[in-house]
Design a protein around this motif. Structure first.
Motif, PDB file in Angstrom:
ATOM      1  N   LYS B  22       0.852  -1.189   0.000  1.00 46.14           N
ATOM      2  CA  LYS B  22       0.000   0.000   0.000  1.00 46.14           C
ATOM      3  C   LYS B  22       0.886   1.236   0.000  1.00 46.14           C
ATOM      4  O   LYS B  22       1.784   1.368   0.832  1.00 46.14           O
ATOM      5  N   ILE B  29      -3.049   0.379  -3.946  1.00 47.86           N
ATOM      6  CA  ILE B  29      -2.709  -0.965  -3.459  1.00 47.86           C
ATOM      7  C   ILE B  29      -2.226  -1.808  -4.633  1.00 47.86           C
ATOM      8  O   ILE B  29      -2.883  -1.860  -5.680  1.00 47.86           O
ATOM      9  N   ILE B  48       0.673  -4.653   3.595  1.00 48.78           N
ATOM     10  CA  ILE B  48      -0.608  -4.839   4.283  1.00 48.78           C
ATOM     11  C   ILE B  48      -1.123  -6.234   3.968  1.00 48.78           C
ATOM     12  O   ILE B  48      -0.808  -6.818   2.927  1.00 48.78           O
ATOM     13  N   LYS B  49      -1.898  -6.778   4.906  1.00 45.73           N
ATOM     14  CA  LYS B  49      -2.490  -8.091   4.687  1.00 45.73           C
ATOM     15  C   LYS B  49      -3.918  -7.854   4.209  1.00 45.73           C
ATOM     16  O   LYS B  49      -4.720  -7.234   4.915  1.00 45.73           O
ATOM     17  N   LEU B  50      -4.198  -8.313   2.989  1.00 41.42           N
ATOM     18  CA  LEU B  50      -5.559  -8.150   2.474  1.00 41.42           C
ATOM     19  C   LEU B  50      -6.508  -9.031   3.298  1.00 41.42           C
ATOM     20  O   LEU B  50      -6.116 -10.108   3.759  1.00 41.42           O
ATOM     21  N   SER B  51      -7.734  -8.566   3.449  1.00 42.31           N
ATOM     22  CA  SER B  51      -8.687  -9.300   4.310  1.00 42.31           C
ATOM     23  C   SER B  51      -9.077 -10.650   3.709  1.00 42.31           C
ATOM     24  O   SER B  51      -9.527 -11.542   4.424  1.00 42.31           O
ATOM     25  N   GLY B  54     -14.278 -10.552  -0.267  1.00 37.89           N
ATOM     26  CA  GLY B  54     -14.607  -9.775  -1.449  1.00 37.89           C
ATOM     27  C   GLY B  54     -15.919 -10.192  -2.072  1.00 37.89           C
ATOM     28  O   GLY B  54     -16.683 -10.981  -1.501  1.00 37.89           O
ATOM     29  N   ASP B  83     -12.459  -6.390  -0.761  1.00 37.26           N
ATOM     30  CA  ASP B  83     -13.018  -5.271   0.006  1.00 37.26           C
ATOM     31  C   ASP B  83     -12.070  -4.068   0.065  1.00 37.26           C
ATOM     32  O   ASP B  83     -12.509  -2.939   0.261  1.00 37.26           O
ATOM     33  N   GLU B  84     -10.776  -4.310  -0.141  1.00 42.44           N
ATOM     34  CA  GLU B  84      -9.813  -3.200  -0.168  1.00 42.44           C
ATOM     35  C   GLU B  84      -9.892  -2.424  -1.477  1.00 42.44           C
ATOM     36  O   GLU B  84      -9.197  -1.421  -1.650  1.00 42.44           O
ATOM     37  N   GLY B  85     -10.711  -2.892  -2.432  1.00 40.29           N
ATOM     38  CA  GLY B  85     -10.946  -2.135  -3.663  1.00 40.29           C
ATOM     39  C   GLY B  85     -10.242  -2.657  -4.909  1.00 40.29           C
ATOM     40  O   GLY B  85     -10.526  -2.212  -6.011  1.00 40.29           O
TER      41      GLY B  85
END
Ligand SMILES: [Zn+2]
Lengths: 358, 131
Positions: B22, B29, B48-51, B54, B83-85
């Protein structure tokens, strides 16, 4: 300012050449356009997959030694767009005035292997860290594109049959084509599903091929039948985008005033043909219903002429050169200006090469 | 041996835990992680760790495969908006085709991808399943 000319071309029929290796094919295509009087300043090999398909590197040096040429040699690799990249390289070298002649040879062997092994070779085009390791194949990316295009523009599968139908009709007249047969729309729409909704006829038959182009500066006088000028070359790249090909759009926008009458485009999948045509001006969601209005892929394109990997772009240039010099032995196009659009499998890089009859 | 441990080891953050980059300057991202922002050209990047959560935008089912993936063919492949886009293409697992719908919620899970031979190294990676 130096002008860059194409003075000769040659190509082998795209086929499964089981009896010949990579170097054999490259020699065959090259010897058609070499002669004793000709001094080659650079030998450029366009090839994408030789490490995996032939356990070979150092191709350009080996080819130069086989041809008895002692000169500047190198290989250009940029996936299926290698041809466009190789032609661009030769163009800029000649344009600079540092060299006068370049022999550009496209060669590839994809015909020796079963389908799943070729899928592995082609999947090297995907990113290594995630997509390749995850076992994905490019056909699935194209299938997703196709499905989302169908939804966005409200068209059904039959819309896409127009492309392979036309390609096989064109290619049936091309003696250099791999699949020289016409295909009716029912055969296309009921062919094997590769990755739903993408069917076999939407993909490209992988085979072997070699083609060669002789490029020179305009002060090199050769007794060849017909010269074509490279009017301009542009290129661009982008990340994978589902419903757009920014790489094609941006390269085309840099050369909008050229207005080609004849096109050769890299139709790795039917959906790619639609997206390329729409990025260069045809109406979005309707391009494949408007094919009567343009002269495109009279070779039969990747569907019928066939798909010889990193040699494809050199075939496209040879085909346009033969069209513009009225030597093409298949279906003839009319016009004095032609454009070749050389891209990779998924259209993330593009080379637009504009050719003009001298 | 076709699977080489260093190739799998260095990709473990990408393949097991969806680590992305990020940009601290513009918020872009990039997945897989890299130390450079390809939007604003900044080097100021955080891991960052993506969740792993989605929405399924579209999907396809592939009947062709590559060596080593025969056992999981046909392969369901999703086009997923995390969800992070960011949007990614990734395999789906545990699929009951009648339940696949656009805008279905999906989550990441670690699964076996392939093994080198009957007693060779096993490659694992992320697949997505319906929530
Ligand atoms: Zn940034």
């Amino acid at each position: 300012m130096v002008e860059v000319l194409i003075q000769d071309s040659s190509m082998l029929k795209v086929d499964k050449h089981y009896e010949e290796g990579l170097l054999d094919l490259a020699i065959k295509a090259s010897k058609e356009i070499l002669n004793d009087q000709l001094k080659i300043d650079a030998l450029i090999v366009s090839n994408s997959y030789s490490e995996k398909t032939a356990d070979q590197v150092l191709l350009s040096t080996k080819l130069a030694n086989s041809l008895g040429i002692n000169t500047l040699t190198f290989r250009i690799e940029n996936g299926d767009a290698s041809g466009g990249a190789a032609i661009s390289t030769a163009y800029y070298m000649i344009k600079s005035g540092m060299i006068k002649t370049a022999l550009v040879v496209g060669v590839e062997k994809l015909g020796d292997f079963p389908m799943h092994f070729v899928n592995d070779i082609i999947s090297q085009n995907l990113d290594e860290k995630f997509s390749y390791r995850e076992g994905l194949i490019p056909q699935s990316y194209s299938a997703l594109r196709m499905k989302m295009y169908m939804k966005k523009y409200n068209v059904d599968y039959d819309y896409f049959t127009e492309w392979p139908y036309l390609m096989h009709k064109n290619g049936a007249e091309n003696p250099y084509a791999f699949l020289r047969f016409q295909a009716d729309k029912k055969t296309i729409s009921t062919s094997q599903v590769v990755s739903d909704p993408l069917r076999l006829f939407d993909t490209s038959p992988r085979a072997d091929g070699a083609a060669a182009i002789l490029m020179t500066s305009d002060d090199v006088n050769l007794k060849t039948e017909g010269k074509v000028k490279i009017a301009s070359i542009t290129s661009a790249n982008s990340e994978f985008n589902v419903l757009e090909l920014p790489a094609v759009r941006e390269a085309f926008n840099k050369t909008k005033d050229f207005k080609p009458e004849i096109l050769e485009i890299h139709d790795s999948y039917s959906i790619n043909a639609a997206l390329i045509l729409e990025e260069i001006g045809l109406e979005k969601g309707k391009s494949l219903s408007m094919l009567d209005s343009i002269q495109v892929n009279f070779s039969g394109g990747l569907k019928s002429r066939g798909y010889p990997g990193g040699a494809t772009g050199i075939y496209q240039i040879a085909e346009e050169y033969m069209q513009l010099t009225e030597k093409f032995p298949g279906k003839r196009a009319s016009g004095e200006r032609g454009t070749v659009i050389s891209t990779d499998e998924l259209g993330t890089t593009s080379y637009i090469i504009n050719l003009q009859r001298c | 041996m076709k699977v080489f441990p260093p190739q799998l080891w260095r990709n473990k953050e990408t393949l097991y835990t969806l680590i992305a980059g990020k940009c601290n300057k513009c918020g872009n991202i990039v997945f897989p992680y890299q130390e450079f922002c390809n939007k604003c050209k900044s080097f100021n990047i955080s891991k960052i760790k993506l969740s792993g959560k989605g929405t399924l935008i579209s999907w396809t089912v592939a009947y062709q495969n590559r060596p080593g993936f025969e056992k999981t063919t046909p392969i369901y492949v999703g086009y997923i908006k995390l969800d992070e886009g960011i949007e990614i293409v990734a395999p789906l697992t545990d699929v009951d085709e009648s339940n696949l719908k656009e805008n279905s919620r999906v989550e990441a899970t670690v699964r076996k991808l392939k093994s080198d031979s009957t007693n060779g190294l096993i490659e694992y990676g992320i697949k997505f399943r319906l929530v």
